[in-house]
Design an enzyme around this catalytic site. Structure first.
Site, PDB file in Angstrom:
ATOM      1  N   GLY A  10      38.845  40.659  56.289  1.00  0.00           N
ATOM      2  CA  GLY A  10      39.627  41.593  57.106  1.00  0.00           C
ATOM      3  C   GLY A  10      39.478  41.293  58.582  1.00  0.00           C
ATOM      4  O   GLY A  10      38.840  40.306  58.992  1.00  0.00           O
ATOM      5  N   ASP A  31      35.594  39.793  49.377  1.00  0.00           N
ATOM      6  CA  ASP A  31      36.812  40.548  49.699  1.00  0.00           C
ATOM      7  C   ASP A  31      37.764  40.476  48.502  1.00  0.00           C
ATOM      8  O   ASP A  31      37.745  39.499  47.746  1.00  0.00           O
ATOM      9  CB  ASP A  31      37.495  39.935  50.941  1.00  0.00           C
ATOM     10  CG  ASP A  31      38.359  40.935  51.683  1.00  0.00           C
ATOM     11  OD1 ASP A  31      37.975  41.304  52.806  1.00  0.00           O
ATOM     12  OD2 ASP A  31      39.406  41.353  51.146  1.00  0.00           O
ATOM     13  N   ASP A  56      36.126  42.756  43.948  1.00  0.00           N
ATOM     14  CA  ASP A  56      36.349  44.162  44.308  1.00  0.00           C
ATOM     15  C   ASP A  56      34.993  44.868  44.262  1.00  0.00           C
ATOM     16  O   ASP A  56      34.339  44.873  43.208  1.00  0.00           O
ATOM     17  CB  ASP A  56      37.318  44.754  43.266  1.00  0.00           C
ATOM     18  CG  ASP A  56      37.626  46.217  43.523  1.00  0.00           C
ATOM     19  OD1 ASP A  56      36.858  46.882  44.253  1.00  0.00           O
ATOM     20  OD2 ASP A  56      38.640  46.686  42.969  1.00  0.00           O
ATOM     21  N   LEU A  71      31.851  46.543  55.000  1.00  0.00           N
ATOM     22  CA  LEU A  71      33.102  46.823  55.722  1.00  0.00           C
ATOM     23  C   LEU A  71      34.293  47.002  54.789  1.00  0.00           C
ATOM     24  O   LEU A  71      35.383  47.310  55.268  1.00  0.00           O
ATOM     25  CB  LEU A  71      33.408  45.684  56.705  1.00  0.00           C
ATOM     26  CG  LEU A  71      32.680  45.705  58.048  1.00  0.00           C
ATOM     27  CD1 LEU A  71      31.226  45.300  57.890  1.00  0.00           C
ATOM     28  CD2 LEU A  71      33.352  44.771  59.037  1.00  0.00           C
ATOM     29  N   LYS A 103      19.081  47.854  47.237  1.00  0.00           N
ATOM     30  CA  LYS A 103      17.791  48.259  46.636  1.00  0.00           C
ATOM     31  C   LYS A 103      17.232  47.112  45.782  1.00  0.00           C
ATOM     32  O   LYS A 103      16.048  46.769  45.888  1.00  0.00           O
ATOM     33  CB  LYS A 103      18.025  49.519  45.789  1.00  0.00           C
ATOM     34  CG  LYS A 103      16.824  50.018  45.033  1.00  0.00           C
ATOM     35  CD  LYS A 103      15.869  50.765  45.933  1.00  0.00           C
ATOM     36  CE  LYS A 103      14.614  51.177  45.210  1.00  0.00           C
ATOM     37  NZ  LYS A 103      13.539  51.558  46.119  1.00  0.00           N
ATOM     38  N   TYR A 143      40.514  58.680  53.429  1.00  0.00           N
ATOM     39  CA  TYR A 143      39.728  57.823  54.332  1.00  0.00           C
ATOM     40  C   TYR A 143      38.636  58.639  55.021  1.00  0.00           C
ATOM     41  O   TYR A 143      37.456  58.291  54.954  1.00  0.00           O
ATOM     42  CB  TYR A 143      40.667  57.202  55.360  1.00  0.00           C
ATOM     43  CG  TYR A 143      40.013  56.220  56.311  1.00  0.00           C
ATOM     44  CD1 TYR A 143      39.658  54.939  55.886  1.00  0.00           C
ATOM     45  CD2 TYR A 143      39.773  56.564  57.639  1.00  0.00           C
ATOM     46  CE1 TYR A 143      39.075  54.035  56.767  1.00  0.00           C
ATOM     47  CE2 TYR A 143      39.195  55.661  58.522  1.00  0.00           C
ATOM     48  CZ  TYR A 143      38.853  54.394  58.080  1.00  0.00           C
ATOM     49  OH  TYR A 143      38.271  53.500  58.959  1.00  0.00           O
ATOM     50  N   THR A 173      39.345  49.879  67.274  1.00  0.00           N
ATOM     51  CA  THR A 173      39.009  48.507  67.662  1.00  0.00           C
ATOM     52  C   THR A 173      40.236  47.625  67.455  1.00  0.00           C
ATOM     53  O   THR A 173      41.023  47.862  66.532  1.00  0.00           O
ATOM     54  CB  THR A 173      37.823  48.021  66.800  1.00  0.00           C
ATOM     55  OG1 THR A 173      36.756  48.952  66.950  1.00  0.00           O
ATOM     56  CG2 THR A 173      37.348  46.645  67.207  1.00  0.00           C
ATOM     57  N   ARG A 184      48.655  49.449  62.582  1.00  0.00           N
ATOM     58  CA  ARG A 184      47.927  50.147  63.646  1.00  0.00           C
ATOM     59  C   ARG A 184      48.638  49.935  64.979  1.00  0.00           C
ATOM     60  O   ARG A 184      49.435  49.028  65.154  1.00  0.00           O
ATOM     61  CB  ARG A 184      46.467  49.676  63.679  1.00  0.00           C
ATOM     62  CG  ARG A 184      45.683  50.352  62.573  1.00  0.00           C
ATOM     63  CD  ARG A 184      44.255  49.878  62.502  1.00  0.00           C
ATOM     64  NE  ARG A 184      44.127  48.627  61.790  1.00  0.00           N
ATOM     65  CZ  ARG A 184      42.974  48.105  61.419  1.00  0.00           C
ATOM     66  NH1 ARG A 184      41.856  48.717  61.699  1.00  0.00           N
ATOM     67  NH2 ARG A 184      42.924  46.955  60.762  1.00  0.00           N
TER      68      ARG A 184
END
Ligand code: NAD
Ligand code: UDP
Length: 306
Positions: A10, A31, A56, A71, A103, A143, A173, A184
């Site tokens: 991404g 990704d 995934d 992310l 963990k 989200y 960002t 965006r």
């Protein structure tokens, strides 16, 4: 160090892969290409110490690593609202899979949380201590509430299972490697301005955001991962601007003939947003260095070359 980056194809993840690889770490980029692209890490593909795994994160992953940057999650409102159930699942189930992997490896994990946990804020600027104002049934909830649930999981894994976590809350960002149809505001406006199309301002353009250039964010994320505190810590550039002013600025910087066209304001669109970054300044010795005009010029160059 062996570092796993989920969402590495991404926008932000690709910059993080590049920066950490340049610091001689061994990078595993994971990704599923929901909103990412192979082009974003093309210059790393053939390099030693870089591995890409198409996966995934909602499915468990068994891999050795020392650090995980989590992310994976679509970040553009248009993109996450196309896949709301998947977005919530990735934030909850995907985060749990990554926490379990941390963990199992006795590793450290950093969560890319968001200023959206503050929703449409009644406190301005937003400090980490503000609990937020989120509509849990609206179109942004997958989200906002997903990221809030992820934060809960990170802190509970820390308290109950002694997992070494870090949480940063990222404010808007921008920069190279955003998809041109990502939706965006900065990528939309630059692409529209370069094509001479109408600049689509939603609402009357009086709503504000505070934009940080991606290189500043990446430095802050690495400082947080290397530091001692768990967080949450805001990472953003407090330089607030209205969306109307941003449109005019981009028209000017691209020397465009585009005109502003007004569209409906999406439901639950926050009216204002600006980070208080006192905690990051004090504890990480971090603050953004790249001014909006400078960052926009670099981003405009990127889109011109596409
Ligand atoms: P992006 O959409 O460009 O990148 C997200 C990446 O995650 C994409 O490559 C996508 O394919 C991948 N992905 C999504 N779901 C996945 C899954 N289930 N398994 C594996 N990969 C998956 O977004 P971005 O702007 O680079 O944001 C990266 C992270 O930072 C996100 O978690 C986002 O919430 C957070 N963040 C970004 C901003 C911002 O302004 N860019 C602000 C706040 C928080
Ligand atoms: N926006 C806009 N035109 C566009 C895209 C976005 O006016 O083409 C506005 C949007 O309504 C919001 C702001 O710009 O007020 C930032 O939107 P973005 O989707 O980039 O991020 P958000 O902060 O809303 O998650």
């Amino acid at each position: 160090m062996k570092i796993l980056i989920t969402g590495g194809a991404g926008f932000i993840g690709s910059h993080l892969c590049k920066k950490l690889h340049s610091q001689d770490h061994s990078i595993i980029c994971v990704d599923n290409f929901l909103t990412g692209s192979r082009d974003n890490f093309a210059d790393l593909t053939d390099k030693p110490n870089f591995e890409f795994i198409e996966h995934d994160i909602n499915k468990p992953l068994d891999i050795n690593c020392d650090q995980i940057y989590n992310l994976a999650c679509p970040a553009s409102p248009i993109q996450y609202q196309k896949n709301p159930i998947m977005t919530m699942r990735t934030n909850v189930l995907g985060s749990m899979n990554m926490l379990d992997l941390t963990k199992a490896n006795d590793a450290r994990i950093l969560q890319a949380s968001t200023s959206e946990v503050y929703g449409d804020p009644s406190e301005h600027p937003q400090k980490e201590s503000y609990f937020g104002n989120v509509n849990c049934t609206g179109p942004r909830a997958c989200y906002d509430e997903g990221k809030r649930a992820a934060e809960s999981l990170f802190f509970d894994y820390n308290r109950k299972r002694d997992v070494d976590v870090r949480v940063v809350r990222i404010f808007n960002t921008y920069g190279p490697n955003m998809l041109k149809d990502d939706g965006r505001v900065i990528s939309n406006f630059i692409v529209q301005a370069l094509k001479g199309d109408g600049i689509t301002v939603y609402g009357d353009g009086s709503q504000t955001r505070s934009f940080q250039y991606v290189d500043d964010l990446v430095d802050g994320m690495i400082a947080m991962m290397e530091g001692d505190q768990i967080g949450p810590v805001n990472l953003g550039n407090p330089n607030e601007i209205s969306i109307g002013e941003l449109a005019s600025k981009i028209i000017e910087l691209t020397d465009s003939t585009s005109q502003i066209v007004y569209r409906d304001l999406p439901k639950d669109d926050p009216i204002k947003r600006k980070p208080n970054i006192g905690l990051a300044q004090k504890t990480l010795n971090w603050q953004p260095k790249i001014a909006l005009d400078e960052g926009l010029k670099k981003t405009i160059e990127y889109f011109k070359n596409l």
